[in-house]
Scaffold this motif. Structure first.
Motif, short mmCIF file in Angstrom:
data_model
loop_
_atom_site.label_atom_id
_atom_site.label_comp_id
_atom_site.label_asym_id
_atom_site.label_seq_id
_atom_site.Cartn_x
_atom_site.Cartn_y
_atom_site.Cartn_z
N PRO A 1 0.79 -1.00 -0.13
CA PRO A 1 -0.24 -0.11 0.27
C PRO A 1 0.41 1.65 0.05
N SER A 2 2.05 1.43 0.88
CA SER A 2 2.85 2.55 0.20
C SER A 2 3.55 2.40 -1.25
N ILE A 3 3.18 1.85 -1.93
CA ILE A 3 3.25 2.05 -3.17
C ILE A 3 1.72 2.37 -4.34
N VAL A 4 1.10 1.82 -3.84
CA VAL A 4 -0.34 1.94 -5.24
C VAL A 4 -1.65 2.94 -4.09
N ILE A 5 -1.44 3.04 -2.65
CA ILE A 5 -2.44 3.63 -2.32
C ILE A 5 -2.73 4.53 -2.91
N GLY A 6 -1.87 5.48 -2.75
CA GLY A 6 -2.38 6.57 -3.63
C GLY A 6 -2.59 6.63 -4.65
N TYR A 7 -2.04 6.00 -5.39
CA TYR A 7 -2.32 6.42 -6.74
C TYR A 7 -4.00 5.45 -6.57
N LEU A 8 -3.95 4.91 -5.73
CA LEU A 8 -5.39 3.98 -6.26
C LEU A 8 -6.99 4.93 -5.76
N THR A 9 -6.75 5.52 -4.77
CA THR A 9 -7.25 6.15 -3.86
C THR A 9 -7.48 7.91 -3.85
N VAL A 10 -6.45 8.24 -4.81
CA VAL A 10 -6.78 9.65 -4.69
C VAL A 10 -7.64 10.51 -5.59
#
Length: 702
Positions: A526-535
């Motif tokens: 999630p440190s890599i992908v969570i921002g991209y998916l939820t912004v």
């Protein structure tokens, strides 16, 4: 809304960790005679948190489908028209927090199996962290101030227990008492804010209070020219300053590193310290009515974000570097709150929880491999020995400094843009602080990364037991020993003081077991992908619709939305932005100073020694508190002791009354002679006295 969530299922979320905590804490310790072993203790607590995580994820899924819950589960008592209840408010904000708390907690529980395997307090530790999970869930799920305050104080209590977990070490006892006292200062403001709102709102329920906001805005109390709502909001935020470690109530958090590393990740990076951010976001309908309160929030956050970041540059203890990083990032979240970008603050809260928990747990893995030597000057070249810890630490560091497409980038850049769009008093300073903080964060993060994982190996060398007062940021390739009494973390077996910190000469570090490394990997994802998916849904979609209130005059989020064209476009466009340039400059500066030319830090140390001294003494905040507050308390206490206790209570009331009785007794004793005529004479005097009294009263009455 398409429906309502099942309250019985929601109740299982906090109760499952509580049940695990009760079993491990009662039957796994000497309290009930150690009825269960280590395997049972960690199994029941992990199972409890896993159940809570599964239900939280299902709850989030239902919330995204339009279901919510806001209701009372138990009425404790009714006082007049005011009800004291236990109730849940589960909407998108709560569901997101539930998932973050339970996921990070589960990772920490699993990690603890490996980290605390040799500690005699193993079962007690699992009981504490599971109890903390229950307390935090009660806080975020509350729908009223009574339950919020219960959760607020409960997480503070468990934090106190965990910081002082190794209670035979004086430094741990001092640290947990310091955390307890500083948080009491914040909590005093918090309960004053609640008291004001209850006094004038007449209810403890959030929704009922928010419905009365128009009437509350008209009340000027306690000062005629200041809105009561402004005073109440500032008081509430003082509570957040203590719990979320904002300047000047931040002093407890670095010292809290005396506790074991797993609790540093769980409590002091991912969950408890974000309680203040969550609370202000939940209270957005109130804060939005006071620009003064929002400006206060923004300025405090800006001071914390910048000046606590500077502290990270000089730290040599691996956990303290990450701790000051936490302080700085909490400042970023607070600045976003002040800019009315509540969704951005909570978004950064979520992304930060994953990569900061990752960094703390990676630091713990390094500490294990170094036999509990925490001084980064005694490390170097660990990349080839700890490949999993190395790559996960790199991911966490890249997310922390806001590298494009990593989770921290989306939230951190959004904060910078939101502050730039704000027009409140203090926004100019806040904008400068968060921009300067980008460079500072990149510098100290990669200073630690390079000193730990790259360069020559500085471990396993002959140890010199004399203190070495080397400059904090100088590194000449030799072994240094920290003169910081907090620098080394011990395990239970080390409490006798005989355990040797650090690797023996010729000894090499090795990767930690799977129960330690798997949580690192699961947090790195999630440190890599969570921002991209939820912004997009969290900042510009309907995720927080109806949950967060923003005044029309506060247009920061509208301006952010106008410039947003998708997560990928945001990442690509950032390569030419000022924050990205500052982050690259920070990494490059750290690389040059610690990998290329190590004389540069030494030159800075000699040239700016006065500045280093200020940072090394933590801006003298501890000494200020010691002289002003502790000294004032001792002075006041001495005065109360000498005047109030000794002179008034002991001297006048207790001893004085005894002396009066003694004097009267001595006088009466003179007539107790045993002669009848003496007694007759006294009786005659008494009769004369009574007659005189009853004859004179009517005369004076006329």
């Amino acid at each position: 809304m398409t429906g309502q969530l099942n309250p019985q299922l929601l109740l299982a979320v906090p109760l499952a960790p509580l049940a695990g905590s009760a079993i491990a804490g009662l039957f796994g310790t000497s309290f009930f005679g150690n009825k269960v072993g280590r395997a049972v203790s960690h199994t029941v607590t992990i199972l409890g948190v896993a159940i809570a995580l599964v239900i939280s994820l299902l709850t989030l899924q239902h919330v995204l489908a339009g279901e919510t819950y806001n209701g009372s589960l138990y009425t404790w008592m009714t006082v007049g028209s005011m009800k004291l209840e236990v109730g849940f408010l589960v909407d998108s904000l709560t569901a997101m927090m539930m998932c973050v708390v339970t996921f990070v907690s589960l990772m920490v529980h699993i990690y603890t199996i490996g980290y605390m395997q040799d500690d005699p307090g193993y079962n007690r530790f699992f009981a504490y962290i599971s109890l903390f999970t229950f307390s935090m869930l009660m806080l975020v799920m509350s729908n009223n101030f009574l339950q919020l305050f219960f959760g607020w104080e409960a997480v503070g209590l468990v934090s106190y227990l965990l910081i002082g977990f190794w209670f035979t070490r004086p430094t741990a006892i001092f640290a947990n008492m310091k955390a307890f006292l500083v948080n009491r200062v914040g909590d005093f403001g918090f309960i004053l804010g609640i008291g004001l709102l209850v006094r004038f709102g007449g209810t403890l329920n959030y929704a009922e209070l928010f419905d009365k906001q128009a009437g509350l805005l008209q009340i000027n109390y306690p000062f005629h020219d200041v809105s009561m709502l402004t005073v109440a909001c500032i008081c509430l935020f003082v509570g957040a300053m203590g719990k979320s470690a904002q300047f000047p109530l931040h002093v407890w958090l670095p010292d809290s590193m005396e506790g074991p590393t797993p609790i540093s990740a769980l409590i002091h990076a991912a969950t408890m310290v974000t309680a203040g951010i969550f609370m202000v976001t939940r209270m957005s309908p109130l804060f939005e009515l006071s620009d003064t309160a929002l400006s206060f929030v923004m300025i405090i956050g800006a001071i914390t974000a910048l000046f606590m970041g500077f502290m990270g540059i000089i730290q040599n203890d691996i956990k303290r570097v990450v701790a000051y990083s936490t302080l700085s990032q909490l400042g970023y979240m607070t600045v976003a709150l002040g800019a009315s970008a509540y969704s951005v603050a909570v978004f950064h809260l979520m992304t930060h929880a994953f990569f900061k928990a990752l960094l703390f747990l990676a630091a713990g893995a390094v500490i294990i491999s170094m036999h509990h030597d925490q001084d980064i000057r005694n490390m170097g070249g660990l990349r080839k020995y700890l490949p999993i810890t190395w790559i996960t630490s790199l991911i966490g560091s890249l997310a922390l400094i806001g590298t494009p497409f990593f989770s921290g980038f989306y939230s951190k850049d959004s904060i910078i843009e939101a502050v730039r769009s704000s027009h409140l008093y203090g926004s100019g300073f806040a904008s400068f602080a968060v921009l300067a903080g980008v460079f500072v964060t990149a510098f100290y993060s990669f200073r630690m990364y390079f000193l730990v994982f790259h360069g020559e190996e500085r471990f396993g060398q002959p140890h010199h037991h004399e203190e070495h007062h080397a400059p904090a940021h100088a590194d000449d390739g030799k072994t240094h020993w920290s003169d910081d009494p907090h620098a080394h973390e011990g395990h239970g077996e080390e409490e006798d003081g005989e355990h040797h910190h650090g690797l023996a000469p010729g000894e090499k570090p090795h990767e930690a077991p799977g129960v330690v490394t798997w949580p690192l990997i699961l947090l790195a994802i999630p440190s890599i992908v969570i921002g991209y998916l939820t912004v997009q849904p969290m900042l510009f979609g309907d995720f927080f619709k109806g949950v967060i209130t923003i005044n029309e005059s506060h247009a920061a989020m509208e301006e952010l939305a106008r410039d947003f064209h998708g997560a990928f476009e945001m990442g690509m466009g950032s390569f030419l932005s000022l924050p990205f340039g500052l982050a690259v400059a920070g990494v490059a500066a750290a690389y040059y100073c610690y990998m290329v030319n190590r004389k540069v830090p030494e030159w800075f140390f000699n040239k700016f020694h006065a500045l280093y001294t200020i940072l090394d003494n933590k801006y003298y905040m501890d000494k200020f508190n010691e002289i002003v507050f502790a000294g004032g308390a001792r002075l006041l206490g001495g005065g109360l002791w000498n005047v109030g206790d000794k002179a008034v209570i002991d001297g006048l009331i207790i001893n004085g009354s005894a002396k009066v009785v003694g004097w009267f007794s001595r006088l009466i004793r003179l007539v107790q002679s045993g002669y009848i005529y003496h007694y007759a004479f006294v009786m005659i005097l008494g009769v004369v006295g009574f007659l005189s009294y009853f004859m004179l009263i009517p005369m004076f009455a006329k």
